[in-house]
Design a protein around this motif. Structure first.
Motif, PDB file in Angstrom:
ATOM      1  N   ILE A 142       0.854  -1.180   0.000  1.00 49.68           N
ATOM      2  CA  ILE A 142       0.000   0.000   0.000  1.00 49.68           C
ATOM      3  C   ILE A 142       0.891   1.231   0.000  1.00 49.68           C
ATOM      4  O   ILE A 142       1.816   1.323   0.808  1.00 49.68           O
ATOM      5  N   THR A 143       0.634   2.151  -0.909  1.00 50.79           N
ATOM      6  CA  THR A 143       1.470   3.357  -0.944  1.00 50.79           C
ATOM      7  C   THR A 143       0.811   4.534  -0.232  1.00 50.79           C
ATOM      8  O   THR A 143       1.480   5.474   0.148  1.00 50.79           O
ATOM      9  N   ASP A 144      -0.504   4.482  -0.058  1.00 47.71           N
ATOM     10  CA  ASP A 144      -1.193   5.565   0.659  1.00 47.71           C
ATOM     11  C   ASP A 144      -2.061   4.931   1.745  1.00 47.71           C
ATOM     12  O   ASP A 144      -3.185   4.490   1.487  1.00 47.71           O
ATOM     13  N   LEU A 147      -5.536   6.460   2.551  1.00 41.79           N
ATOM     14  CA  LEU A 147      -6.542   6.119   1.555  1.00 41.79           C
ATOM     15  C   LEU A 147      -6.996   4.670   1.725  1.00 41.79           C
ATOM     16  O   LEU A 147      -8.187   4.355   1.557  1.00 41.79           O
ATOM     17  N   ALA A 148      -6.065   3.803   2.089  1.00 44.94           N
ATOM     18  CA  ALA A 148      -6.422   2.398   2.305  1.00 44.94           C
ATOM     19  C   ALA A 148      -7.362   2.253   3.502  1.00 44.94           C
ATOM     20  O   ALA A 148      -8.314   1.466   3.462  1.00 44.94           O
ATOM     21  N   PHE A 151     -10.719   3.263   2.384  1.00 45.37           N
ATOM     22  CA  PHE A 151     -11.274   2.209   1.529  1.00 45.37           C
ATOM     23  C   PHE A 151     -11.861   1.070   2.371  1.00 45.37           C
ATOM     24  O   PHE A 151     -13.003   0.643   2.163  1.00 45.37           O
ATOM     25  N   ALA A 185      -7.283  -6.985  -1.113  1.00 51.19           N
ATOM     26  CA  ALA A 185      -7.024  -5.615  -1.565  1.00 51.19           C
ATOM     27  C   ALA A 185      -5.705  -5.104  -0.995  1.00 51.19           C
ATOM     28  O   ALA A 185      -4.930  -4.442  -1.687  1.00 51.19           O
ATOM     29  N   LEU A 186      -5.459  -5.426   0.269  1.00 49.82           N
ATOM     30  CA  LEU A 186      -4.266  -4.887   0.933  1.00 49.82           C
ATOM     31  C   LEU A 186      -2.985  -5.626   0.551  1.00 49.82           C
ATOM     32  O   LEU A 186      -1.912  -5.029   0.507  1.00 49.82           O
ATOM     33  N   GLY A 188      -2.498  -7.445  -2.342  1.00 45.44           N
ATOM     34  CA  GLY A 188      -2.264  -7.571  -3.784  1.00 45.44           C
ATOM     35  C   GLY A 188      -1.011  -6.863  -4.256  1.00 45.44           C
ATOM     36  O   GLY A 188      -0.642  -5.821  -3.736  1.00 45.44           O
ATOM     37  N   GLU A 189      -0.363  -7.441  -5.251  1.00 41.58           N
ATOM     38  CA  GLU A 189       0.850  -6.817  -5.819  1.00 41.58           C
ATOM     39  C   GLU A 189       0.474  -5.504  -6.508  1.00 41.58           C
ATOM     40  O   GLU A 189      -0.561  -5.424  -7.151  1.00 41.58           O
TER      41      GLU A 189
END
Lengths: 190, 190
Positions: A142-144, A147-148, A151, A185-186, A188-189
């Motif tokens: 996760i880069t943000d 935002l995660a 979500f 979702a978290l 995933g590549e």
DNA sequence: CCTACCGATCGGTAGG
DNA sequence: CCTACCGATCGGTAGG
């Protein structure tokens, strides 16, 4: 002339507020549902807004209590699973209160509104730290993180809009599937 | 004594309804915001509920229009991405209307309520078919498609609760991250 | 818990 | 688009 307890009044208020909205429910309607005159309600509460506040504050506290009970020494995946399961259980098992909480909290007056907002942020922090841990350990990609968190909580919160406790879909099945989707979702590549 | 157009009235009604709720907004308040007497509003609309209906129906139609415009001969991933991007754009660019749509549609009277419900189901079917295609092609690993549709739409819908069009997070960035999370959720190994 | 009541406000109409 | 107004209902209080 039987006496009512405050919790009984709050339960019925939760039902009516969730169905017709806070502004769409009158104290007379609430009194009627409780077989009493609206004037008598004021020996239990000092205002209509107090009813709203008690429902919302109670719900916020229960969300926070569960989040605080989740161990922080289990894996990030397990933390997210436990936080999510508790969140869904709280909604599904307190559908009226949860609906009022999500739907009507913005109608609280400023100081009360701010207190709920602060509690919500404290609650979101539990999700934030779990995801952060997962990222640091390489389990989540996760880069943000903020935002995660949004979500994940979005997918969970909306449940109050459609879940039917007496329907075919059990809470267990809902939670199992949602947790799998969230973890996918978290993890995933990118 | 300047004349108002109906769209102008609807825009302001959308703002007030989204901030204070349908039941929490009076026709007098709406008139005040438009610099006119509440009685004059009734030369444009026949009832307060007509305002609510027009806002909600307009929004429902725009959601459906976009979904219908998504090609069905692109990959399921691309379909989900396009459906999701359109959904987020509609919410972010019409935040007041979207808020009223999600928040107040249940206060429409039964026949209107039912029409919106039917349109929502038609809309959800676009997501259903895209995910179904993805499952058949082996791209998505989902055992309960209905639940997956709910999950995806939940994560998208809630955006109206927190998105700030003037904030730091751009719509583009939001859409990009959310689409990645959604596709991860759908494609992840079971 | 009740009866009786308050002033304010509600959505909407008549008539211009 | 306005003034003037309708009956109904609102949240809440007084006093018992």
């Amino acid at each position: 002339m039987k006496m009512r307890h405050k919790t009984e009044i709050l339960t019925i208020a939760g039902e009516l507020f969730s169905e017709r909205g806070y502004h769409g429910t009158s104290m007379r309607e609430l009194g009627r549902a409780l077989d009493m005159k609206s004037a008598s309600l004021y020996s239990h509460v000092k205002s209509k807004e107090e009813l709203l506040w008690e429902i919302i504050n109670h719900t916020a506290n229960r969300f926070l209590e569960h989040a605080r009970s989740v161990p922080v020494d289990i894996s990030p995946e397990q933390q997210i699973a436990s936080l999510s399961r508790g969140h869904l259980e709280l909604i599904a098992q307190n559908l009226h209160y949860a609906t009022v909480f999500f739907h009507e909290w913005k109608y609280l007056e400023a100081p009360l509104h701010d207190r709920i907002k602060a509690q919500s942020e404290e609650y979101e922090a539990f999700f934030y730290r779990a995801i952060e841990q997962g990222v640091q350990q390489g389990a989540f990609h996760i880069t943000d993180i903020h935002l995660a968190v949004r979500f994940v909580l979005s997918s969970l919160n909306w449940t109050y809009q459609w879940f039917e406790p007496e329907g075919d879909l059990s809470l267990e099945r809902l939670a199992e599937h949602y947790i799998a989707l969230i973890l996918n979702a978290l993890t995933g590549e990118p």
